[in-house]
Design an enzyme around this catalytic site. Sequence first.
Site, short mmCIF file in Angstrom:
data_model
loop_
_atom_site.label_atom_id
_atom_site.label_comp_id
_atom_site.label_asym_id
_atom_site.label_seq_id
_atom_site.Cartn_x
_atom_site.Cartn_y
_atom_site.Cartn_z
N LYS A 91 1.07 0.04 0.84
CA LYS A 91 1.30 -1.40 0.66
C LYS A 91 0.11 -2.20 1.20
CE LYS A 91 6.28 -0.73 0.80
NZ LYS A 91 7.56 -0.95 1.51
N ARG B 8 -18.59 -17.24 5.01
CA ARG B 8 -17.16 -17.21 4.70
C ARG B 8 -16.69 -15.81 4.32
NH1 ARG B 8 -14.59 -19.78 7.07
NH2 ARG B 8 -13.39 -17.90 7.42
N ASP C 72 14.32 8.47 5.30
CA ASP C 72 14.19 7.13 4.76
C ASP C 72 15.40 6.27 5.10
OD1 ASP C 72 12.85 5.15 3.25
OD2 ASP C 72 14.24 5.50 1.59
N LYS D 240 9.98 11.30 -4.29
CA LYS D 240 11.01 10.32 -4.01
C LYS D 240 12.22 10.56 -4.91
CE LYS D 240 7.71 6.81 -2.54
NZ LYS D 240 7.35 5.39 -2.56
N GLU E 122 11.11 12.75 0.39
CA GLU E 122 11.87 11.65 0.96
C GLU E 122 13.36 12.02 0.95
OE1 GLU E 122 10.82 7.51 -0.46
OE2 GLU E 122 12.92 7.57 -1.08
#
Lengths: 277, 277, 277, 277, 277, 277
Positions: free
Chosen positions: C132, C97, C215, C164, C194
């Site tokens: 992410k 598994r 962005d 940012k 950014e």
Amino acid sequence: MQLALLDKIIQNSLEEDIGWGDLTTESTIPKDKQAQAKLIAKQEGVLCGIAVFARVMQTVDASTQVILLKQEGQHVNCGDVLATLSGRAAAILMAERVALNLLQRMSGIATQTAQLVAMVSGTKAAITDTRKTTPGLRMLEKYAVRMGGGRNHRFNLSDGVLIKDNHIRAAGGITQAVLAAKAYVPHLIKIEVETENLAQVQEALDALADVIMLDNMDIPMMAQAVALINGRALVEASGNMGEKDLRAVAQTGVDIISIGAITHTIKAMDISLRFEA
Amino acid sequence: MQLALLDKIIQNSLEEDIGWGDLTTESTIPKDKQAQAKLIAKQEGVLCGIAVFARVMQTVDASTQVILLKQEGQHVNCGDVLATLSGRAAAILMAERVALNLLQRMSGIATQTAQLVAMVSGTKAAITDTRKTTPGLRMLEKYAVRMGGGRNHRFNLSDGVLIKDNHIRAAGGITQAVLAAKAYVPHLIKIEVETENLAQVQEALDALADVIMLDNMDIPMMAQAVALINGRALVEASGNMGEKDLRAVAQTGVDIISIGAITHTIKAMDISLRFEA
Amino acid sequence: MQLALLDKIIQNSLEEDIGWGDLTTESTIPKDKQAQAKLIAKQEGVLCGIAVFARVMQTVDASTQVILLKQEGQHVNCGDVLATLSGRAAAILMAERVALNLLQRMSGIATQTAQLVAMVSGTKAAITDTRKTTPGLRMLEKYAVRMGGGRNHRFNLSDGVLIKDNHIRAAGGITQAVLAAKAYVPHLIKIEVETENLAQVQEALDALADVIMLDNMDIPMMAQAVALINGRALVEASGNMGEKDLRAVAQTGVDIISIGAITHTIKAMDISLRFEA
Amino acid sequence: MQLALLDKIIQNSLEEDIGWGDLTTESTIPKDKQAQAKLIAKQEGVLCGIAVFARVMQTVDASTQVILLKQEGQHVNCGDVLATLSGRAAAILMAERVALNLLQRMSGIATQTAQLVAMVSGTKAAITDTRKTTPGLRMLEKYAVRMGGGRNHRFNLSDGVLIKDNHIRAAGGITQAVLAAKAYVPHLIKIEVETENLAQVQEALDALADVIMLDNMDIPMMAQAVALINGRALVEASGNMGEKDLRAVAQTGVDIISIGAITHTIKAMDISLRFEA
Amino acid sequence: MQLALLDKIIQNSLEEDIGWGDLTTESTIPKDKQAQAKLIAKQEGVLCGIAVFARVMQTVDASTQVILLKQEGQHVNCGDVLATLSGRAAAILMAERVALNLLQRMSGIATQTAQLVAMVSGTKAAITDTRKTTPGLRMLEKYAVRMGGGRNHRFNLSDGVLIKDNHIRAAGGITQAVLAAKAYVPHLIKIEVETENLAQVQEALDALADVIMLDNMDIPMMAQAVALINGRALVEASGNMGEKDLRAVAQTGVDIISIGAITHTIKAMDISLRFEA
Amino acid sequence: MQLALLDKIIQNSLEEDIGWGDLTTESTIPKDKQAQAKLIAKQEGVLCGIAVFARVMQTVDASTQVILLKQEGQHVNCGDVLATLSGRAAAILMAERVALNLLQRMSGIATQTAQLVAMVSGTKAAITDTRKTTPGLRMLEKYAVRMGGGRNHRFNLSDGVLIKDNHIRAAGGITQAVLAAKAYVPHLIKIEVETENLAQVQEALDALADVIMLDNMDIPMMAQAVALINGRALVEASGNMGEKDLRAVAQTGVDIISIGAITHTIKAMDISLRFEA
């Protein structure tokens, strides 16, 4: 030495140095390309940590071969080949920095220790380390001191008693402190008392301390203390003593001279890894 | 700095130093006896690690109070009181050695860095560390270099590319190695190439390396290399350069001088903890 | 990839899945019963993690043999046999598994990446991941992105600078933020800014940012930004762009398109292990 | 949920994401600058992991305040403010990515589960997860399934018995396998048997299995199996069933429908953190 | 005691006992329901580990209050209330088993030690433990021996020297073994030699061993050995001596009687936690 | 058993026992000196943990050979040779204490379990352990219970439901508690209810509890409870029952008798390692 602790040090050091991968090696060197290399002393000194060096190499890749040409604790000269390596080039390069960082520091400590030991040769004084070691590397540094011909002081707070100023004051005197410690500690642990003058030396003697530390005494007072103690306890000289005083201190007849600088002031030995064309 | 990593270093160091208990303190000092102490510089230098010192103290006992009187990175003189402590005597004594071992090493590195930085003042050269740090303590040592006015080279193998001799040979040349690296690495990572002569410098320039390292070149060749590069790449001087050459190297116009000895040869700064009677 | 980190992931995953023992297997399968099995793709895609799969198997039992029939990064079809296994049935079942969970996720990410890369083929745009990723599995997920033909953005907060909105405001402007970062970070780390409009693009250019992120701009503004930058910095397009816009974005001439969904929205590839009767 | 395990996941994730420090934040944002922020849903769904989000924030800095405005398991709409934060800007920025990565995945799983649960509403079928979870995050993912209205299958190999094809063959039949398991496992653990046809269902019933899994059966055969079992065991439907069949499967009268995709195919919910100007 | 080690034991024990959550408590008890409870001795004995008990409680939930009514090392009677608790019912229930398991074992050891110590009262013999402790719990078990009035033998292989049969044979005799050890170990560590007859006792004496163990000697031979040693070394009696011989052994004049059964044969003290209606 | 957990126990135990090195062995025994030894039972009992013993030996030195002469779970007599060892003397000596400590405890538990199982032979009652195990060693102790012929109760709080007094009161009654648990837990987990009188037994039966515990009932009441339950639930007898009552309890017809003393009161089996001259 405990190998499980050594392996933790090695793992931790490799994670620190490799991060999430060796970008340079991964992008430029074919994974299975083989290489040979020589480990070479770039200055003279006492070799220490060569087995640790080999273990780092084999942790990164168990198939890397390391043939040792010099032994732990051996005096080596500039230019000496200490070991030869063969294996995957990528693996050797990824292990190189950690392996050398440990080897160079350990050899540096062994070399410095050997120099201090030589300065007191012919006296009965042993040179010891202290607890002023590099956090996380104490086992290796104390090992290096032994390889350089020195002796170890206690490893940590639980394998020796060293009663200092604060303990004496809190306990109400040397006598009380020694008694309290004797009543508490395992019977295989000795009791050492730090003293600053002859009255304290006498009190420690009377309290049947096993070891008496002469802390920051000048040489004449040390000699008086040694005479006073007269073999009834081991005698340790301590304090920020310069190298120039070392032999004079030894000649007072003390048993032990502890030197923090052995491990708090480190000069890495120059050793490099040469790949063969 | 990442505090989770710092806390692991502190935990690990305390376990190493305390073992299964502080026999001396447990047997001689009442558990709740209070104490005050002063942290005092015994030599001049650049203070570094004072917050780490405090965190060690509070890891052993969260109720120990540490009031900082000098700031991180500040130049301090012999005799300066750096901080005052109050809390349980037993807790302070158990934390003392680890707290000092870290503080003294970090301040030693910051002090040595500041001296090197001063030697090149007025030039555009920055002094940087290398990866020749103490295994397990890299984050703290590179922080100390910054506190001493130095800059950091890459932290580990995954946050910078440094193409050396072996990579060049395996890749088939500087051009190929730089291309391979550019195709592989995250776009926020720069590519540095180690060169040993002017032909290699030219090849690295042509390959659009971001940084060119001049490795073990003599000063005239360095000057030629700087002229050849002419601002098209950052220039790093490297090699076992003695302190006496440092200013001359800086005056060639290099951007960066990396010095392994900043972290591989350490002289702990003398700082001590004095308990008040 | 760093194997020590991989091994920690594997250990941790096995402990999670096995608990204090596999009750079913321990009670029904003789400990030394041998088995053969085949690893089969149940859908087409890009294979990734096959070496990880094998390492999980061999962590549970070093004597389990895994013969790889397809290579990392290879496109495979439904029904393809990816590997054959032989060893103790109990060991293979206990490892199954975890081995599949890792393999299926990694192959899913590589497959999705390859689809996105194909959509921009012929343009100069590279597809990259973001931060992410799944907590704990970043190294594996970023590796899978590379295997699918994508590129990696920075691995974490310490190997790249991405300034940012909040950083800009706190620093007092793009110029000040870029200067502060340049003065602080290792010289092998690039600075990305950014931006949300052309004025910010211009300010970032003037501040000599290495990379400029556009962005959430619409496609015409992106095209204007690319023209304005004109090769003086790398250009990254970012934002929750749907797949339908991807090619249009790429055709604006940006260098990089970063896509969070590559790793935050995962569709495991269907791969199963078939035991032979 | 066990908090000690949660804290390990959080620590591990923060170390992965922060590396040796947040270069951008450290260089551009004064350490003690305060900030306020709002956590906002960018799509509708079932909120899950909000306490985990807060715990990540407070692990980085215990003084960060998080006020929850929506509750765990609550249905939220696009634009809803889920929580407000106040604290040091640098701490919030360092924690942001890990906190969101966990929250978005957990909410994505809860949302998807709720959709599946809704599809079978009015039937007695419960939707459960499987062991096809993300390695390292099983506790959180199974929790998210519960928050979405689903039920959990066994957590790992030691807290349930699921006798599959290989176990049956090795034991010599379903009867023998069930007997062997019953003789071995703790009395609070139930025995489930995987079956592929009605003969196997009958054999499992006769062996007094507690739960019978119908693996990859078509819907008519499932209905027959349910009738055959007739309440003498729990019935679980399993197999790569598409969403379109889900209700039909539920209407056969099975007790449990287990769906691997609940955790192996994850679509993170879109949630963002907005700093206030 | 080192708290960092204690906390590792507690964490480890809680993870073992709680698994991925307390199913019963989570499903039946509202999370914030408050409770009061009393910790009650169900038999008489020596209380030990009450602070450990409290620390387990507070590890699970820092807000649980534990008020100690009896002190560490105190003799308590059946029915005595040892402590009162108040806090979240769920937290107390999750911590209960681990907290009691540690407390009951530690009190059991302290109680048994106190009984053995009482048997030799009036003699100079101290009762000590050995290294036959429960793996992982040595620090706590040796602490319990002290609380029961016993003394500790060495904690581990690195804080005492105990030369046994095999060491003697390998070194070529007692004399050689003692010399080798003295040349190697830190000066705060004592040397003990295991002897089986009077000739060996004499040889150990001549080699200046610090401690001489009389291993499995009968009582008359022990008495002869004590007379022979005559205060020139500490004397330890060892061997599987039954309780009935204990006083006779003590009356031979030995300093130390070490008893493996103190920690290898454990009878947990009966203590229970009563919730108030 | 999970080997990864076993290896953690072994590592942890070795670190505890070896400290920073075996001073005695390192100083007196040449590193490569070979030795043979026999593992001998010094009393009769049920052997358990012999594979663990071997694994400890091989963790310290993979080249140590251990040939097993008796099998796990076998009844052995005083004087039986259980295994023979050959390898480096130093490695065997360093591993000896940990290896024996684990083996002796596990065999002690298996032996005691076998005696209890024998007392109820001919009845249908199984003897089980409880959660009153030694913190950190539960997996090994529950394994030893199985080797002695006993059965295991739940391993921890997450793999079984046991509704006690506090849960019942908080939930508002047995019925409510059972319903709440059934709605929450994985379907492979059974629900057990602790009862103190026949009314509670009836309520638990009506609530369809899977298992009913008779807590501290006298034997006549137990018999009534068994009659009342009449096979509709498993029946567990619990309470501090003395050995003299055990058979009478078993004869009431209960299915399970759980005995905390199996693991909270441990008498290590006497086994020793004999080196050959």
